[in-house]
Motif scaffolding. Structure first.
Motif, PDB file in Angstrom:
ATOM      1  N   MET A   1     -19.815 -25.467  11.554  1.00 41.54           N
ATOM      2  CA  MET A   1     -19.879 -26.442  10.456  1.00 41.54           C
ATOM      3  C   MET A   1     -18.724 -26.299   9.465  1.00 41.54           C
ATOM      4  SD  MET A   1     -22.006 -28.832  10.328  1.00 41.54           S
ATOM      5  CE  MET A   1     -22.178 -29.254   8.571  1.00 41.54           C
ATOM      6  N   HIS A   2     -18.072 -25.117   9.429  1.00 39.49           N
ATOM      7  CA  HIS A   2     -17.029 -24.913   8.408  1.00 39.49           C
ATOM      8  C   HIS A   2     -15.659 -24.736   9.049  1.00 39.49           C
ATOM      9  CE1 HIS A   2     -18.925 -21.052   9.430  1.00 39.49           C
ATOM     10  NE2 HIS A   2     -17.675 -20.687   9.568  1.00 39.49           N
ATOM     11  N   GLU A   3     -15.483 -25.349  10.223  1.00 43.15           N
ATOM     12  CA  GLU A   3     -14.216 -25.182  10.945  1.00 43.15           C
ATOM     13  C   GLU A   3     -13.015 -25.669  10.138  1.00 43.15           C
ATOM     14  OE1 GLU A   3     -17.045 -25.635  12.334  1.00 43.15           O
ATOM     15  OE2 GLU A   3     -17.104 -24.296  14.050  1.00 43.15           O
ATOM     16  N   LEU A   4     -13.196 -26.739   9.347  1.00 39.82           N
ATOM     17  CA  LEU A   4     -12.053 -27.261   8.593  1.00 39.82           C
ATOM     18  C   LEU A   4     -11.548 -26.242   7.564  1.00 39.82           C
ATOM     19  CD1 LEU A   4     -10.212 -29.714   8.465  1.00 39.82           C
ATOM     20  CD2 LEU A   4     -11.683 -30.660   6.691  1.00 39.82           C
ATOM     21  N   SER A   5     -12.468 -25.533   6.904  1.00 39.77           N
ATOM     22  CA  SER A   5     -11.998 -24.557   5.915  1.00 39.77           C
ATOM     23  C   SER A   5     -11.345 -23.361   6.611  1.00 39.77           C
ATOM     24  CB  SER A   5     -13.127 -24.131   4.956  1.00 39.77           C
ATOM     25  OG  SER A   5     -14.046 -23.292   5.601  1.00 39.77           O
TER      26      SER A   5
ATOM     27  N   LEU B   1     -14.944 -28.245  17.615  1.00 39.83           N
ATOM     28  CA  LEU B   1     -14.790 -28.624  16.210  1.00 39.83           C
ATOM     29  C   LEU B   1     -13.522 -28.019  15.621  1.00 39.83           C
ATOM     30  CD1 LEU B   1     -18.448 -28.253  14.865  1.00 39.83           C
ATOM     31  CD2 LEU B   1     -17.287 -30.291  15.677  1.00 39.83           C
ATOM     32  N   PHE B   2     -13.214 -26.800  16.050  1.00 42.25           N
ATOM     33  CA  PHE B   2     -12.003 -26.131  15.564  1.00 42.25           C
ATOM     34  C   PHE B   2     -10.775 -26.910  16.015  1.00 42.25           C
ATOM     35  CE2 PHE B   2      -8.788 -22.799  15.254  1.00 42.25           C
ATOM     36  CZ  PHE B   2      -9.157 -22.151  14.085  1.00 42.25           C
TER      37      PHE B   2
ATOM     38  N   GLN C   1      -6.263 -30.608  14.859  1.00 38.55           N
ATOM     39  CA  GLN C   1      -5.490 -31.826  15.117  1.00 38.55           C
ATOM     40  C   GLN C   1      -5.317 -32.657  13.848  1.00 38.55           C
ATOM     41  OE1 GLN C   1      -3.797 -31.928  17.704  1.00 38.55           O
ATOM     42  NE2 GLN C   1      -4.928 -30.426  18.915  1.00 38.55           N
ATOM     43  N   SER C   2      -6.366 -32.748  13.025  1.00 36.00           N
ATOM     44  CA  SER C   2      -6.198 -33.578  11.835  1.00 36.00           C
ATOM     45  C   SER C   2      -5.446 -32.830  10.734  1.00 36.00           C
ATOM     46  CB  SER C   2      -7.541 -34.124  11.334  1.00 36.00           C
ATOM     47  OG  SER C   2      -8.471 -33.098  11.218  1.00 36.00           O
TER      48      SER C   2
ATOM     49  N   LEU D   1      -6.875 -21.833  22.498  1.00 31.32           N
ATOM     50  CA  LEU D   1      -7.971 -20.977  22.036  1.00 31.32           C
ATOM     51  C   LEU D   1      -8.329 -19.987  23.141  1.00 31.32           C
ATOM     52  CD1 LEU D   1     -10.365 -23.556  20.308  1.00 31.32           C
ATOM     53  CD2 LEU D   1      -8.633 -22.110  19.261  1.00 31.32           C
ATOM     54  N   LYS D   2      -8.308 -18.721  22.792  1.00 32.30           N
ATOM     55  CA  LYS D   2      -8.705 -17.697  23.773  1.00 32.30           C
ATOM     56  C   LYS D   2     -10.070 -17.173  23.367  1.00 32.30           C
ATOM     57  CE  LYS D   2      -4.914 -15.045  25.306  1.00 32.30           C
ATOM     58  NZ  LYS D   2      -3.923 -13.998  24.918  1.00 32.30           N
ATOM     59  N   MET D   3     -11.062 -17.429  24.198  1.00 30.10           N
ATOM     60  CA  MET D   3     -12.411 -16.988  23.858  1.00 30.10           C
ATOM     61  C   MET D   3     -12.559 -15.488  24.151  1.00 30.10           C
ATOM     62  SD  MET D   3     -13.523 -19.728  22.633  1.00 30.10           S
ATOM     63  CE  MET D   3     -15.217 -19.281  22.256  1.00 30.10           C
TER      64      MET D   3
END
Lengths: 119, 225
Positions: A1-5, A43-44, A49-50, A64-66
């Protein structure tokens, strides 16, 4: 939920590192994502991208490396990788010696691993 | 000029700035001998009700303060002030969790002579678990109406807490909630969890919880003395 921050904090580090290295452009960003970091990769990615528009990483690709969740037993040193933390049968007790002293050694972190830059 | 591509190894923690501020807060709290408790749960699990009840039990013998984290409104802080305790409201305006920097912004208002500082996080069983606030203890609350399948569905909250508080236990006779299953699964995630069964309505388990907090405060102060 807080990926943007989180992405905002990521860009603070990207810009700092890119400036220090005298980069004109950042072309690739590699982030390691612990499976227990609470980050949802999709979401990340969309937050990245934006957020990247108009920054030094405008054209950058995100990789992204999990990182799997890993525990190590403090008593016997046995290591286990949690395949799926929601697995009904999963227990955090050491499968080798039954100890409760399992230490989480991987899977919680969120790291900027490397950047590919153009100078 | 020729363009040169190169790779830059960084290895920097994206949550690093939060961890750093949380570390500074933890150090200050320890210096002042304040035990901070971060309360995590889904919305409506009874965090504020629990704080009202244990606040009333502890306030005659200890100096207490409460930080209230909510997305909007001062409602929870007002409830705490009504029972005569100082409360500071942090409204996150949409953010799903408290971060250490939000606490740092109001930290100057917190009296240095407190015994307990309770931090009621934003109601959310997911995101707050990822953010250290510099607390000494983390409580995860789970109310009986939420269902007995939650620990394995939200492992991080249970993994990073030291205490599990089951709330609204007065409703157990009316709901299909298997207490043994919850405790078993929570302990499988985190074998060190201390479990308390409570009800803010009947008062069940609150004396035990307060006694635990008092013992923790005493022990931590003797360690840092």
């Amino acid at each position: 939920m807080h990926e943007l921050s989180l992405v905002a904090d990521l860009f603070t580090i990207i810009e700092q590192q890119a400036n220090q290295a005298g980069a004109k452009k950042v072309t690739k960003v590699v982030v390691s994502v612990g499976e227990l970091s609470g980050v949802v990769p999709e979401l990340f990615r969309s937050a990245f991208q934006s957020y990247k528009k108009g920054t030094i990483a405008d054209k950058a690709r995100l990789q992204l490396k999990m990182v799997k969740i890993k525990f190590k037993c403090r008593s016997c040193g046995h290591e286990i990788t949690a395949r799926n933390i929601m697995d009904e049968s999963f227990s955090y007790l050491c499968p080798a010696c039954g100890s409760k002293e399992m230490e989480l050694i991987a899977g919680r972190d969120l790291y900027l691993e490397k950047l590919e830059i153009e100078t | 000029m020729e363009q040169k591509k190169k790779e830059l190894l960084v290895l920097e923690d994206i949550l690093g700035s939060n961890k750093k501020i949380a570390g500074q807060i933890r150090k200050k709290l320890e210096e002042h001998g304040i035990l901070a408790v971060n309360l995590l749960s889904a919305p409506g699990s009874g965090k504020t009700s629990l704080l009202e009840k244990i606040g009333l039990k502890l306030k005659d013998n200890y100096r207490l303060g409460v930080i209230e984290g909510d997305i909007e409104t001062e409602r929870d802080a007002e409830r705490i002030r009504k029972i005569g305790l100082p409360a500071w409201q942090i409204t996150t305006h949409g953010a799903c969790h408290l971060e250490a920097k939000m606490l740092a912004q109001i930290f100057d208002q917190i009296p240095a002579d407190l015994d307990f500082l309770f931090i009621e996080n934003v109601g959310n069983l997911v995101c707050p678990a990822s953010f250290d606030l510099g607390e000494g203890l983390r409580f995860v609350l789970l109310s009986v109406p939420e269902g007995d399948d939650k620990p394995k569905k939200y492992p991080e909250a249970f993994l990073t807490s030291q205490v599990l508080v089951l709330t609204k236990c007065d409703l157990l006779p009316y709901l299909p909630f298997d207490t043994d299953r919850v405790i078993k699964e929570a302990l499988e995630i985190n074998p060190h969890l201390k479990v308390f069964k409570t009800s803010a309505t009947t008062g069940e388990g609150l004396d035990e919880l307060c006694a635990f907090l008092e013992a923790e405060l005493k022990e931590r102060r003797s360690q840092h003395a």
